[in-house]
Each structure stands twice: as C-alpha cells, then as structure tokens.
Motif scaffolding. Sequence first.
Motif, PDB file in Angstrom:
ATOM      1  N   PHE A   1       0.810  -1.220   0.000  1.00  0.00           N
ATOM      2  CA  PHE A   1       0.000   0.000   0.000  1.00  0.00           C
ATOM      3  C   PHE A   1       0.850   1.280   0.000  1.00  0.00           C
ATOM      4  CE2 PHE A   1      -2.588  -3.267   1.979  1.00  0.00           C
ATOM      5  CZ  PHE A   1      -3.855  -3.052   1.476  1.00  0.00           C
ATOM      6  N   ALA A   2       2.094   1.151   0.404  1.00  0.00           N
ATOM      7  CA  ALA A   2       2.907   2.325   0.729  1.00  0.00           C
ATOM      8  C   ALA A   2       3.194   3.215  -0.477  1.00  0.00           C
ATOM      9  CB  ALA A   2       4.226   1.872   1.355  1.00  0.00           C
ATOM     10  N   TRP A   3       3.425   4.502  -0.160  1.00  0.00           N
ATOM     11  CA  TRP A   3       3.814   5.528  -1.116  1.00  0.00           C
ATOM     12  C   TRP A   3       2.706   5.852  -2.114  1.00  0.00           C
ATOM     13  CZ3 TRP A   3       7.683   7.475   1.263  1.00  0.00           C
ATOM     14  CH2 TRP A   3       8.573   6.638   1.951  1.00  0.00           C
ATOM     15  N   ARG A   4       1.472   5.649  -1.700  1.00  0.00           N
ATOM     16  CA  ARG A   4       0.301   6.088  -2.458  1.00  0.00           C
ATOM     17  C   ARG A   4      -0.652   6.769  -1.471  1.00  0.00           C
ATOM     18  NH1 ARG A   4       0.128   1.296  -5.028  1.00  0.00           N
ATOM     19  NH2 ARG A   4       1.043   0.445  -3.128  1.00  0.00           N
ATOM     20  N   PRO A   5      -1.455   7.724  -1.920  1.00  0.00           N
ATOM     21  CA  PRO A   5      -2.415   8.370  -1.018  1.00  0.00           C
ATOM     22  C   PRO A   5      -3.737   7.607  -0.982  1.00  0.00           C
ATOM     23  CG  PRO A   5      -2.495   9.461  -3.127  1.00  0.00           C
ATOM     24  CD  PRO A   5      -1.452   8.374  -3.251  1.00  0.00           C
TER      25      PRO A   5
ATOM     26  N   ASP B   1      -6.504  13.220  -6.201  1.00  0.00           N
ATOM     27  CA  ASP B   1      -5.843  13.223  -7.509  1.00  0.00           C
ATOM     28  C   ASP B   1      -4.522  13.985  -7.472  1.00  0.00           C
ATOM     29  OD1 ASP B   1      -7.836  11.737  -8.670  1.00  0.00           O
ATOM     30  OD2 ASP B   1      -8.769  13.394  -9.740  1.00  0.00           O
ATOM     31  N   TRP B   2      -4.532  15.155  -6.827  1.00  0.00           N
ATOM     32  CA  TRP B   2      -3.308  15.961  -6.752  1.00  0.00           C
ATOM     33  C   TRP B   2      -2.197  15.174  -6.063  1.00  0.00           C
ATOM     34  CZ3 TRP B   2       0.469  17.988  -3.778  1.00  0.00           C
ATOM     35  CH2 TRP B   2       1.164  19.095  -4.264  1.00  0.00           C
ATOM     36  N   MET B   3      -2.532  14.563  -4.935  1.00  0.00           N
ATOM     37  CA  MET B   3      -1.537  13.791  -4.189  1.00  0.00           C
ATOM     38  C   MET B   3      -1.091  12.558  -4.970  1.00  0.00           C
ATOM     39  SD  MET B   3      -0.587  15.200  -1.384  1.00  0.00           S
ATOM     40  CE  MET B   3       0.178  13.790  -0.589  1.00  0.00           C
ATOM     41  N   ALA B   4      -2.023  11.907  -5.650  1.00  0.00           N
ATOM     42  CA  ALA B   4      -1.667  10.702  -6.406  1.00  0.00           C
ATOM     43  C   ALA B   4      -0.686  11.032  -7.532  1.00  0.00           C
ATOM     44  CB  ALA B   4      -2.927  10.052  -6.969  1.00  0.00           C
ATOM     45  N   TRP B   5      -0.947  12.114  -8.261  1.00  0.00           N
ATOM     46  CA  TRP B   5      -0.028  12.505  -9.332  1.00  0.00           C
ATOM     47  C   TRP B   5       1.318  12.956  -8.768  1.00  0.00           C
ATOM     48  CZ3 TRP B   5      -0.423  10.723 -13.839  1.00  0.00           C
ATOM     49  CH2 TRP B   5      -1.654  10.566 -14.481  1.00  0.00           C
ATOM     50  N   ALA B   6       1.286  13.701  -7.670  1.00  0.00           N
ATOM     51  CA  ALA B   6       2.537  14.177  -7.074  1.00  0.00           C
ATOM     52  C   ALA B   6       3.410  13.001  -6.629  1.00  0.00           C
ATOM     53  CB  ALA B   6       2.233  15.099  -5.886  1.00  0.00           C
ATOM     54  N   MET B   7       2.789  12.029  -5.962  1.00  0.00           N
ATOM     55  CA  MET B   7       3.553  10.877  -5.468  1.00  0.00           C
ATOM     56  C   MET B   7       3.987   9.970  -6.613  1.00  0.00           C
ATOM     57  SD  MET B   7       1.324  10.149  -2.008  1.00  0.00           S
ATOM     58  CE  MET B   7       2.496   9.130  -1.110  1.00  0.00           C
ATOM     59  N   LYS B   8       3.136   9.816  -7.603  1.00  0.00           N
ATOM     60  CA  LYS B   8       3.486   8.996  -8.768  1.00  0.00           C
ATOM     61  C   LYS B   8       4.682   9.603  -9.509  1.00  0.00           C
ATOM     62  CE  LYS B   8       1.310   7.165 -13.003  1.00  0.00           C
ATOM     63  NZ  LYS B   8       1.402   5.714 -12.707  1.00  0.00           N
ATOM     64  N   ASN B   9       4.637  10.909  -9.744  1.00  0.00           N
ATOM     65  CA  ASN B   9       5.734  11.581 -10.448  1.00  0.00           C
ATOM     66  C   ASN B   9       7.026  11.529  -9.646  1.00  0.00           C
ATOM     67  OD1 ASN B   9       4.046  12.241 -12.590  1.00  0.00           O
ATOM     68  ND2 ASN B   9       3.512  14.250 -11.749  1.00  0.00           N
ATOM     69  N   GLN B  10       6.922  11.704  -8.329  1.00  0.00           N
ATOM     70  CA  GLN B  10       8.111  11.654  -7.478  1.00  0.00           C
ATOM     71  C   GLN B  10       8.749  10.267  -7.496  1.00  0.00           C
ATOM     72  OE1 GLN B  10       9.650  14.044  -6.122  1.00  0.00           O
ATOM     73  NE2 GLN B  10      10.849  13.286  -4.397  1.00  0.00           N
ATOM     74  N   LYS B  11       7.924   9.228  -7.444  1.00  0.00           N
ATOM     75  CA  LYS B  11       8.451   7.865  -7.484  1.00  0.00           C
ATOM     76  C   LYS B  11       9.130   7.570  -8.811  1.00  0.00           C
ATOM     77  CE  LYS B  11       4.590   5.909  -6.356  1.00  0.00           C
ATOM     78  NZ  LYS B  11       3.566   4.852  -6.160  1.00  0.00           N
ATOM     79  N   GLU B  12       8.514   8.054  -9.898  1.00  0.00           N
ATOM     80  CA  GLU B  12       9.095   7.795 -11.216  1.00  0.00           C
ATOM     81  C   GLU B  12      10.437   8.517 -11.403  1.00  0.00           C
ATOM     82  OE1 GLU B  12       6.049   8.936 -13.956  1.00  0.00           O
ATOM     83  OE2 GLU B  12       4.889   7.089 -13.689  1.00  0.00           O
ATOM     84  N   LYS B  13      10.565   9.691 -10.791  1.00  0.00           N
ATOM     85  CA  LYS B  13      11.812  10.466 -10.929  1.00  0.00           C
ATOM     86  C   LYS B  13      12.882  10.028  -9.944  1.00  0.00           C
ATOM     87  CE  LYS B  13       9.765  14.746 -12.711  1.00  0.00           C
ATOM     88  NZ  LYS B  13       9.538  16.204 -12.439  1.00  0.00           N
ATOM     89  N   HIS B  14      12.486   9.713  -8.717  1.00  0.00           N
ATOM     90  CA  HIS B  14      13.476   9.521  -7.664  1.00  0.00           C
ATOM     91  C   HIS B  14      13.351   8.188  -6.918  1.00  0.00           C
ATOM     92  CE1 HIS B  14      14.555  13.711  -8.217  1.00  0.00           C
ATOM     93  NE2 HIS B  14      13.293  14.067  -8.049  1.00  0.00           N
ATOM     94  N   GLY B  15      12.382   7.376  -7.263  1.00  0.00           N
ATOM     95  CA  GLY B  15      12.193   6.122  -6.540  1.00  0.00           C
ATOM     96  C   GLY B  15      11.631   6.386  -5.151  1.00  0.00           C
ATOM     97  N   ILE B  16      11.765   5.404  -4.261  1.00  0.00           N
ATOM     98  CA  ILE B  16      11.295   5.562  -2.880  1.00  0.00           C
ATOM     99  C   ILE B  16      12.455   5.376  -1.920  1.00  0.00           C
ATOM    100  CG2 ILE B  16       8.952   4.839  -3.424  1.00  0.00           C
ATOM    101  CD1 ILE B  16       9.646   2.081  -2.339  1.00  0.00           C
ATOM    102  N   PRO B  17      12.371   5.972  -0.728  1.00  0.00           N
ATOM    103  CA  PRO B  17      13.451   5.823   0.244  1.00  0.00           C
ATOM    104  C   PRO B  17      13.629   4.372   0.646  1.00  0.00           C
ATOM    105  CG  PRO B  17      11.969   7.602   0.879  1.00  0.00           C
ATOM    106  CD  PRO B  17      11.316   6.878  -0.245  1.00  0.00           C
ATOM    107  N   MET B  18      14.845   3.990   0.905  1.00  0.00           N
ATOM    108  CA  MET B  18      15.142   2.618   1.332  1.00  0.00           C
ATOM    109  C   MET B  18      15.171   2.532   2.853  1.00  0.00           C
ATOM    110  SD  MET B  18      15.244   1.030  -1.481  1.00  0.00           S
ATOM    111  CE  MET B  18      15.908  -0.541  -0.979  1.00  0.00           C
TER     112      MET B  18
END
Length: 200
Positions: free
Chosen positions: A111-115, A183-200
């Motif tokens: 579930f993580a890293w999605r709103p 929607d705003w949060m979903a796009w923001a988090m999706k774009n951030q993951k695609e550019k920078h991945g997720i923290p380890m």
Amino acid sequence: MAAAAKKLKVIIFLGSTREGRLGERVSKFCKNYLEKTNHEVTVFDPIELDLPLLKKPLHFYKDLSEAPKKLKDCNDQIKAADAFLFVSCEYNHCIPPALANMVDHFPCSSFAWRPSGIVTYSPGIYGGVRCSTQLRALTGELGCISVSNMFGIPQVHTAIDENGKPLNDQMETGMKRLMSQLDWMAWAMKNQKEKHGIPM
C-alpha cells in the motif's frame, strides 16, 4: 502524454458485509464518479472476494508460490494502484471487521507511497465519521496516508439510489472536493516515485 490524458488507477475498498448493507450504492456512486472523471477503477468487495478470517496473510508465506492465487492476484492489483478509496460504514463506532480482515491479508509495503481517500456513510445523521478517524490511523500505518478532506454521507438512503445515482447536489460537490485532493496527491507521489524512486 499529458497527465490529464492518463488515467490514475484507483482501488475502492468496500467495508461492509452486513445484510441489507447500503455500501453497495455508495461504491457504485464512487465508481461511476471516478470513471466519469478519467480513472481506472477496481472494487475490492469483501463479499465477492470472500477471504477467510485471517490466519495467514500473504507476507507470512516463505514461498509465495504456495500462497493462494487470489491473494497474489489481489496483491498485484494493490501494488499497481495509484491511489485507494476506503468506503465504509461503522460497526459499533469502529472499522467494520470485514474491511480490516481484507486489508490485513496484505503487507503494508503493498500500500505504501500512495495516497488514500475516506468516504463514510450511515443511515443516521453522523455519516460514519467515528469510523473515519480510525481509518486515518489505519491508512497511516499502511503507508497510504489519507488526504485531509473526508467525505461523510449522512442519511445515505436518501442521498444515493440503489444504482449509485446521487439524489442531491451535495454528493457531487463532496466527491469533487475529496477527489481534487486525492488526484493531486496521487499525481505528485506517482511523479516523485518515477523520478526519484522511494526511500530505502
């Protein structure tokens, strides 16, 4: 392709299994609204999924090939989603056990890293808001933190018909307010993951 032309994948988690439940009409309303506003929607209904009372969640299988196919398929859908919508009434002012049981079959990492967004309802005047505060804690622990705007629907039997058709103007207004944040949060988090991945 512009973000507006793409579709966000949203899973609706329906909470109730009670006889005569009103959640189906709320789920239909939400699904209709989301599809009309360019979303790809999947509904997880605990009655249709018919998951057993939790004894062994997916992440307790040392060899995932031994896990039930239904769990693996659902987990793949959860991991592929861009956002979640929890649609729930309240049982004794709490989260319905069927909703908690359904979610607990899967690891937090799925579930993580999605709103997420929260829609609650009741036949009375409170609209299930007591459950929503507990859902905030649950979504936080799952890693799909809920947006600040929650949509409570009081006297739901007079607000939506059996086919999910809204019976007053507040339904569209309330859903639009919630989804503008989600929607705003979903796009923001999706774009951030695609550019920078997720923290380890």
